[in-house]
Design an enzyme around this catalytic site. Structure first.
Site, PDB file in Angstrom:
ATOM      1  CG  ASN A 296      27.161   9.793 -16.509  1.00 49.43           C
ATOM      2  OD1 ASN A 296      27.020   8.835 -15.648  1.00 49.43           O
ATOM      3  ND2 ASN A 296      26.815   9.940 -17.733  1.00 49.43           N
ATOM      4  CE  LYS A 297      33.144   7.195 -16.668  1.00 52.97           C
ATOM      5  NZ  LYS A 297      34.255   7.404 -15.549  1.00 52.97           N
TER       6      LYS A 297
ATOM      7  CD  GLN B  23      34.331   3.864 -18.756  1.00 52.96           C
ATOM      8  OE1 GLN B  23      34.779   4.457 -19.616  1.00 52.96           O
ATOM      9  NE2 GLN B  23      34.253   4.081 -17.574  1.00 52.96           N
TER      10      GLN B  23
ATOM     11  NE  ARG C 289      35.336   4.460  -9.390  1.00 50.50           N
ATOM     12  CZ  ARG C 289      34.828   4.609 -10.830  1.00 50.50           C
ATOM     13  NH1 ARG C 289      34.155   3.358 -10.895  1.00 50.50           N
ATOM     14  NH2 ARG C 289      35.080   5.251 -11.733  1.00 50.50           N
TER      15      ARG C 289
ATOM     16  NE  ARG D 132      31.894   0.968 -16.237  1.00 49.55           N
ATOM     17  CZ  ARG D 132      30.778   0.713 -16.574  1.00 49.55           C
ATOM     18  NH1 ARG D 132      30.228  -0.376 -16.859  1.00 49.55           N
ATOM     19  NH2 ARG D 132      29.809   1.635 -16.874  1.00 49.55           N
ATOM     20  N   GLY D 133      30.225   1.759 -12.643  1.00 48.17           N
ATOM     21  CA  GLY D 133      28.745   1.806 -12.873  1.00 48.17           C
ATOM     22  C   GLY D 133      28.085   2.035 -11.496  1.00 48.17           C
ATOM     23  CB  ALA D 134      26.535   5.012 -10.009  1.00 50.25           C
TER      24      ALA D 134
ATOM     25  CG  ASP E  74      28.533   8.021 -11.708  1.00 49.54           C
ATOM     26  OD1 ASP E  74      28.589   8.332 -12.892  1.00 49.54           O
ATOM     27  OD2 ASP E  74      29.132   7.036 -11.591  1.00 49.54           O
TER      28      ASP E  74
HETATM   29  O1  MRU Z   1      33.837   5.291 -13.943  1.00 53.38           O
HETATM   30  P1  MRU Z   1      32.392   4.205 -14.284  1.00 53.38           P
HETATM   31  O2  MRU Z   1      32.496   3.329 -15.533  1.00 53.38           O
HETATM   32  O3  MRU Z   1      31.957   3.394 -12.959  1.00 53.38           O
HETATM   33  O4  MRU Z   1      31.184   5.232 -14.534  1.00 53.38           O
HETATM   34  C1  MRU Z   1      30.106   4.731 -14.934  1.00 53.38           C
HETATM   35  C2  MRU Z   1      29.131   6.107 -15.375  1.00 53.38           C
HETATM   36  O5  MRU Z   1      29.364   7.296 -15.350  1.00 53.38           O
HETATM   37  C3  MRU Z   1      27.669   5.672 -15.738  1.00 53.38           C
HETATM   38  O6  MRU Z   1      27.232   6.568 -16.503  1.00 53.38           O
HETATM   39  C4  MRU Z   1      27.096   6.026 -14.475  1.00 53.38           C
HETATM   40  O7  MRU Z   1      27.650   5.117 -13.176  1.00 53.38           O
HETATM   41  C5  MRU Z   1      25.590   5.480 -14.591  1.00 53.38           C
HETATM   42  S1  MRU Z   1      25.518   3.610 -14.680  1.00 53.38           S
HETATM   43  C6  MRU Z   1      24.202   3.096 -14.434  1.00 53.38           C
END
Ligand code: MRU
Length: 362
Positions: free
Chosen positions: A251-252, A201, A90, A53-55, A241
């Site tokens: 973002n999240k 997270q 996603r 996970r994480g973009a 993201d």
């Molecule tokens: O749903 P996730 O855990 O993939 O979401 C992650 C985030 O929102 C992060 O803040 C974003 O991807 C930046 S990661 C360097």
């Protein structure tokens, strides 16, 4: 970054070039477990189920997923189908679509017989670039942190949301890269890690900061407002993201509330992201697709039971209707600066295109 003092990346290509190994992030922080991804379906599952996970890490995994898909069949049809399957995992993190578009554009003109090896090389290039760009974000962010530190003199209190550390990338992280750079440079720094319900997270953030000895405190998401209001936060820094061409930031979920609290209290709100997160074709935040995830992520709480065994508890009845939007959009006007591998810029069309002038003619 380190696990138990050993430099580690979140994704390792196998030497035989037919599979990758990833950390199963659904099991962190309670267990460190590596998973082998050897098929297209396994790669798609890893992204959808958020084992990765994480973009930026989603993008790198998708690139390797495409390479894996071409192992035994590198035809046009396979390339197209695999990109479509991975692209459907996603919707919000544009790094996924950016990586797949880059891989497809690179591979399509090649004869099928050359595509397999070329795909592995291009996926490796994407992963290496991610590491280099995030390291650069760290140095640019460190410059901003140094200015803040000069102003307030004591320990720099940085708040973050979700996990935009090295676990969310191939290495270094985005929002946490300046934190690691500051810590490495001897700047006294402390991180408020926001829990980030429903998937928590923030606990990944705490785990990776602990691995490096960076002082930090985990807070419930709802505690962010009072800490910001009481002057116990010098800056908030988050990842992204997708950043639209006008500087709006997806973002999240929960990011927007922190940005509002920062604006109300005159606290800088920074967004750190590499080029692969910038969507110049997306005019503004309203055009960013927001992922709605399964309600059970919200109903169930995961943790260790009294015997230390991983378990899940129903916090909300299965009969209860729930909503689970995974992201929100912070309007550009609430963002103090966007920090990329090329430097910091205002969150605006002008700011972004000044950093990436080549995109104006793309
Ligand atoms: O749903 P996730 O855990 O993939 O979401 C992650 C985030 O929102 C992060 O803040 C974003 O991807 C930046 S990661 C360097």
């Amino acid at each position: 970054m380190n696990i138990d003092g050993i430099p580690t990346r979140t994704l390792r290509a196998r030497p035989e070039r037919r599979a990758i190994d990833i950390i199963d992030q659904t099991r962190l922080p309670h267990a460190l477990h590596w998973v082998r991804v050897a098929t297209l379906d396994e790669a798609a599952h890893a992204i959808r189920a958020m084992q990765v996970r994480g973009a930026p890490l989603i993008g790198a995994t998708a690139a390797y997923g495409l390479a894996i898909a071409l192992n035994d069949d590198a035809s046009d049809a396979r390339l197209q189908d695999a990109a479509a399957q991975l692209g459907a995992t996603r919707p919000t993190a544009v790094n996924l679509h950016w990586a797949l578009a880059r891989m497809t554009a690179f591979l399509k003109p090649l004869p099928a017989g050359e595509r397999g090896a070329a795909a592995w090389a291009e996926a490796a290039a994407i992963a290496e670039e991610d590491v280099a760009q995030n390291a650069s974000i760290g140095q640019h962010g460190l410059g901003l942190f140094r200015q803040l530190a000069r102003r307030q003199g004591t320990t720099l209190n940085i708040m973050t949301h979700c996990n935009a550390g090295w676990l969310a990338t191939v290495d270094w992280g985005t929002a946490l890269s300046p934190v690691y750079a500051a810590y490495g440079a001897g700047l006294p720094v402390h991180v408020w890690a926001s829990e980030t319900r429903p998937r928590n997270q923030g606990l990944l953030t705490a785990w990776e900061l602990a691995q490096h000895g960076v002082p930090h405190t985990v807070i419930a998401d709802n505690a962010a407002g009072i800490l910001i209001r009481e002057g116990r936060v010098d800056a908030v820094i988050v990842g992204a993201d997708r950043i639209a061409a006008n500087g709006d930031v997806a973002n999240k979920v929960g990011t927007y509330l922190k940005a509002l609290a920062c604006a109300d209290n005159g606290i800088p709100f920074y967004v750190a992201a590499p080029r692969s997160t910038l969507d110049f074709a997306c005019p503004d935040g309203a055009a960013i697709p927001i992922e709605e995830r399964d309600g059970d992520e919200f109903r169930l709480v995961h943790g260790l039971d009294a015997r230390g065994i991983p378990s899940a508890l129903h916090q909300v009845s299965p009969r209860e209707a729930v909503a689970n939007p995974a992201f929100d959009v912070t309007p550009a006007r609430l963002v103090t600066a966007i920090i990329t591998e090329r430097g910091a810029c205002p969150a605006s069309h002008e700011g972004l295109f000044a950093l990436y002038p080549e995109e104006a003619n793309a």
